[in-house]
Design an enzyme around this catalytic site. Structure first.
Site: not given
Ligand code: OSB
Ligand code: MG
Length: 370
Positions: A135, A161, A163, A188, A213, A238, A262, A290
C-alpha cells in the site's frame, strides 16, 4: 491460559517514510501493545488503533482507557481453555474492537505456544507462503510515487495499491498505467468520495483496476451497493465491515465483490475467521489489510493470511518498509518472488524483542499481580 496480569503499554516508532492517506499523514506511530502474563509465559498482542480517530472511531487514547477500565478487569484472573472463550466475555463492551483484538489475539498466541503448534495452524490455515502486495501512500509528487512503485515492483511485490483522494486520482492512475499497463493495481480512497462523485468514479473503470477500496462513507454499504451497480471496477470494503454480520449484509446487498479483512477492525481472530467464512460461502475473495503494524501485529497478519480464502495479495509486507528496526526477530521478510514464507515454529514464529520494547515505551500500566 490463566491470565495472572496484563501489561498495557504505549510505544513510539518513527516510520522510515511518512504514510499519507485521504485522512492525513503519519510520520511516527504511537502503538498500544498488550502483554498477557500467566502459565510462565508472556503473550503479546498489538492494538491497531491509530493516533487519531480518522480511520475509524477508535484511537490510541480511547483504546487505552477502554483496556484499562473495562477489558483488562474482565480478563485478569481468568482461566481460558481456548482463545475462543474471549469474545463472549468481552461482548458486554460495545464496539472498541481494536482494543478487544489486542487481548484476544495475544490469547491465540498463548494457546498456540501451549499446544506447541504454529499460530497459522491453530487458526485453520493451509498456505505455507503468502502473497504480498504493498500500500503506497499519497506522495509529494507523482514522480515520487512512480519511483516508489518502481522500487516495490523490483523488490518482487505482486500488487500495487495506491491511496487516492479528490485531486490525486485519475491523473495519477493515468501516469501509472501509462508506465505499467499490466501490473495488478488497485486504489484505496478511505472514504474520500460521495455519491455526487459517481460520474468521476466511473472514469476509474478505464484503468483495469483489481479493485477500488472504500470509496464512500466509512460506515456505509447501502450507497456502496448503488455505486457498485454503476461502475465496472470491483469495490472492496474495508472500514465498513466490522463483523461477520456486516459482511453478510454487504454481500447480500451487492455492496462489494472483494473484502479486506483486518483482524483488529473486526475485533480479533475469532471474528476474522467468521468474516472469512461468510465471504467464502459467497465465493467472494478476501485479502489481509494492514494498519502500519509492528512485527507483533504483522506476524498475526501473516498467520491469518494462510487461510484458504485469502486469495489475493494482501497489504502484509516486509518490516523494513516501515521500520528501521522492528520489535520482532527475525523481522518479517519478503522473498524476491513477493512472498512471505510462513514460519513453522510454535506460536507466531517471530520472537518478541522485549528489551527493545522497554526502550520504546512511553507509558505502561500493569493490571493484576505479576
Ligand atoms: O485503509 O488500508 C487502509 C494504513 C492505515 C490505515 C488504513 C489503511 C492503511 C494502509 C496501510 O493502507 C497498509 C499497511 O501497509 O499496513
Ligand atoms: Mg483501506
Amino acid at each position: 491460559m490463566k491470565i495472572e496480569a496484563i501489561t498495557v503499554r504505549e510505544i513510539r516508532m518513527p516510520l522510515v517514510h511518512f504514510f499519507e492517506t485521504s485522512f492525513g499523514r503519519t510520520t511516527e506511530r504511537a502503538i498500544l501493545l498488550v502483554t498477557l502474563h500467566g502459565d510462565g509465559l508472556n503473550a503479546w498482542g498489538e492494538c491497531v488503533a491509530g493516533e487519531n480517530p480518522f480511520y475509524s472511531s477508535e484511537w490510541v487514547d480511547s483504546a487505552w482507557v477502554t483496556l484499562a477500565k473495562f477489558l483488562a478487569p474482565l480478563v485478569v484472573g481468568r482461566e481460558f481453555a481456548t482463545a475462543r472463550e474471549c469474545p463472549p466475555l468481552l461482548a458486554q463492551v460495545k464496539g472498541h474492537r481494536m482494543a478487544k483484538a489486542a487481548i484476544e489475539n495475544a490469547l491465540w498466541v498463548a494457546e498456540a505456544v501451549e499446544k506447541n503448534v504454529p499460530l497459522w495452524k491453530l487458526l485453520g490455515g493451509t498456505r505455507r507462503q503468502i502473497e504480498c502486495g504493498v500500500s503506497i501512500g499519497i506522495q509529494d509528487s507523482v514522480e515520487q510515487l512512480l519511483e516508489k512503485i518502481e522500487t516495490e515492483l523490483a523488490a518482487g511485490y505482486r500488487r500495487i495499491k495506491v491511496k487516492v483522494k479528490p485531486g490525486w486520482d485519475v491523473k495519477v492512475l493515468e501516469r501509472i498505467r501509462g508506465r505499467w499497463p499490466d501490473i495488478l493495481l488497485s486504489c484505496d480512497a478511505n472514504s474520500a468520495y460521495r455519491m455526487d462523485d459517481v460520474e468521476h468514479l466511473k472514469r476509474f473503470d478505464e484503468f483495469g483496476l483489481l479493485m477500488m477500496e472504500q470509496p464512500l462513507w466509512n460506515d456505509d454499504f447501502f450507497l456502496h451497493a448503488r455505486l457498485q451497480k454503476q461502475i465496472k471496477t470491483a469495490i472492496c470494503l474495508d472500514e465498513s465491515i466490522r463483523h461477520a454480520r456486516d459482511a453478510e449484509a454487504a454481500l447480500q446487498l451487492g455492496a462489494c465483490r472483494i473484502v479486506n479483512i483486518k483482524v483488529g477492525r473486526v475485533g480479533g481472530f475469532s471474528e476474522a475467521l467468521r468474516v472469512h467464512d461468510v465471504c467464502r460461502s459467497h465465493d467472494v475473495p478476501v485479502w489481509c489489510g494492514g494498519m502500519l503494524e509492528t512485527g507483533i501485529g504483522r506476524a498475526h497478519n501473516v498467520a491469518l493470511s494462510t487461510l484458504e480464502n485469502f486469495r489475493l495479495p494482501g497489504d502484509v509486507s516486509a518490516s523494513k518498509r516501515y521500520w528501521k528496526e522492528d520489535i520482532v526477530e527475525p523481522e518479517v521478510e519478503v522473498t524476491r518472488e513477493g512472498m512471505i514464507n510462513v514460519p513453522d515454529a510454535a506460536g507466531t514464529g517471530y520472537r518478541v524483542r522485549e528489551e527493545l520494547i522497554e526502550t520504546l515505551t512511553v507509558r505502561k500500566e500493569v493490571f493484576g499481580r505479576r
